[in-house]
Enzyme design. Structure first.
Site, PDB file in Angstrom:
ATOM      1  N   HIS A  91       0.844  -1.195   0.000  1.00 42.15           N
ATOM      2  CA  HIS A  91       0.000   0.000   0.000  1.00 42.15           C
ATOM      3  C   HIS A  91       0.878   1.243   0.000  1.00 42.15           C
ATOM      4  O   HIS A  91       1.821   1.354   0.788  1.00 42.15           O
ATOM      5  CB  HIS A  91      -0.913   0.019   1.222  1.00 42.15           C
ATOM      6  CG  HIS A  91      -1.873   1.171   1.213  1.00 42.15           C
ATOM      7  ND1 HIS A  91      -2.981   1.200   0.399  1.00 42.15           N
ATOM      8  CD2 HIS A  91      -1.882   2.342   1.907  1.00 42.15           C
ATOM      9  CE1 HIS A  91      -3.638   2.332   0.586  1.00 42.15           C
ATOM     10  NE2 HIS A  91      -2.978   3.042   1.499  1.00 42.15           N
ATOM     11  N   SER A  92       0.568   2.175  -0.887  1.00 38.62           N
ATOM     12  CA  SER A  92       1.263   3.451  -0.985  1.00 38.62           C
ATOM     13  C   SER A  92       2.764   3.202  -1.209  1.00 38.62           C
ATOM     14  O   SER A  92       3.131   2.574  -2.201  1.00 38.62           O
ATOM     15  CB  SER A  92       0.978   4.297   0.263  1.00 38.62           C
ATOM     16  OG  SER A  92       1.269   5.643   0.044  1.00 38.62           O
ATOM     17  N   LEU A  93       3.628   3.638  -0.308  1.00 41.16           N
ATOM     18  CA  LEU A  93       5.056   3.361  -0.478  1.00 41.16           C
ATOM     19  C   LEU A  93       5.307   1.874  -0.650  1.00 41.16           C
ATOM     20  O   LEU A  93       6.159   1.464  -1.448  1.00 41.16           O
ATOM     21  CB  LEU A  93       5.841   3.888   0.724  1.00 41.16           C
ATOM     22  CG  LEU A  93       7.331   3.525   0.760  1.00 41.16           C
ATOM     23  CD1 LEU A  93       8.078   4.131  -0.414  1.00 41.16           C
ATOM     24  CD2 LEU A  93       7.954   3.966   2.091  1.00 41.16           C
ATOM     25  N   GLY A  95       3.567  -0.295  -2.168  1.00 42.34           N
ATOM     26  CA  GLY A  95       3.315  -0.705  -3.541  1.00 42.34           C
ATOM     27  C   GLY A  95       4.516  -0.455  -4.428  1.00 42.34           C
ATOM     28  O   GLY A  95       4.877  -1.287  -5.272  1.00 42.34           O
ATOM     29  N   SER A 119      -1.571  -0.928  -4.199  1.00 43.36           N
ATOM     30  CA  SER A 119      -2.716  -0.290  -3.550  1.00 43.36           C
ATOM     31  C   SER A 119      -2.383   1.155  -3.187  1.00 43.36           C
ATOM     32  O   SER A 119      -1.322   1.426  -2.611  1.00 43.36           O
ATOM     33  CB  SER A 119      -3.071  -1.087  -2.285  1.00 43.36           C
ATOM     34  OG  SER A 119      -4.024  -0.430  -1.488  1.00 43.36           O
TER      35      SER A 119
END
Length: 253
Positions: A91-93, A95, A119
């Site tokens: 998720h975020s970083l 990803g 994500s």
């Protein structure tokens, strides 16, 4: 809970996993982000929550602040667990880290994931909006910027001892993202599924769709209700989607 590898937290060991699911945290997060996931995915899937240095059980270690420094030790630490088919989620970083890890493994001859789940993240070739880099902000402005993302309780302001621990980690994690420079390579052969929040002000639907450029194995975009942290607010739907996807993969028999 398994503790033999500091880079990975496994809250539910699976003797012969059909698949392993490696989960990468967002900036400032750690393995506890995924503490509930083992009971929400198929029982033959082993959830491996990645725990980089500088957080939670590794609080006394220095956090990495550059992608190129993080990837070799990360790949080395996960190597022993790549003996079973696996999928990554970030998720975020997280990803971005999981994407670059897959490309690093391809360059070094390692096994690739069966599927890449990203994500709440723009694709790597899309630059961030013009703003002052968060990792260069002073503590007060950095905290304000983090609170705007809606993933941290405002009550943290009342706990200076927590801020003293959290802000250096956030600064290091944001530095990984903000100093990152995308280098074009051939698309990954594994499929990519991108998850995005319908009300995420930082990732538009069209930007999330552009992850399709990075795979030759098939792409799907799934929009979920919520802002940047739909990972938490829409967890039930997210895990239902992920479980359905994992159940359809062949894995190890």
């Amino acid at each position: 809970m398994s503790t033999e590898n500091p880079w990975v937290v496994r809250r539910r060991m699976v003797a012969q996993p059909r698949l392993r699911l490696f989960c990468f945290p967002y900036a400032g997060g750690g393995a506890t982000v995924y503490r509930d996931w083992p009971r929400l995915v198929p029982p033959d899937v082993e959830v491996c929550a990645v725990q980089p240095p500088g957080r939670e059980s590794r609080l006394g270690e220095d956090a990495y602040s550059r992608m190129q420094d993080l990837l070799p030790p990360l790949a080395g630490a996960l190597g022993e667990l790549l003996d079973a088919p696996y999928v990554t989620f970030g998720h975020s970083l997280g990803g971005l880290v999981s994407f670059e890890l897959a490309r690093y493994l391809r360059r070094t001859g390692g096994p690739l994931p069966q599927h890449l789940l990203v994500s709440g993240r723009r694709p790597p070739h899309v630059t961030s909006e013009e703003r002052e880099p968060m990792h260069k902000m002073d503590d007060d402005r950095l905290l304000d910027a983090v609170l705007e993302l809606n993933g941290t309780s405002p009550e943290i302001r009342e706990h200076p001892e927590l801020l003293e621990l959290a802000l250096p980690l956030l600064r290091a994690d944001f530095a990984i993202s903000e100093t990152y420079e995308y280098t074009p390579e051939a698309p990954l052969p594994c499929p990519i599924t991108a998850f995005s929040g319908a009300a995420d002000p930082h990732v538009s639907r069209s930007e999330a769709q552009d992850w399709a450029q990075h795979t030759s194995g098939g792409f799907e975009l799934r929009m979920l209700p919520g802002d940047h942290f739909f990972l938490t607010t829409a967890q039930e739907q997210l895990l239902a989607d992920i479980s359905q996807l994992l159940s359809g993969l062949p894995g190890q028999r």
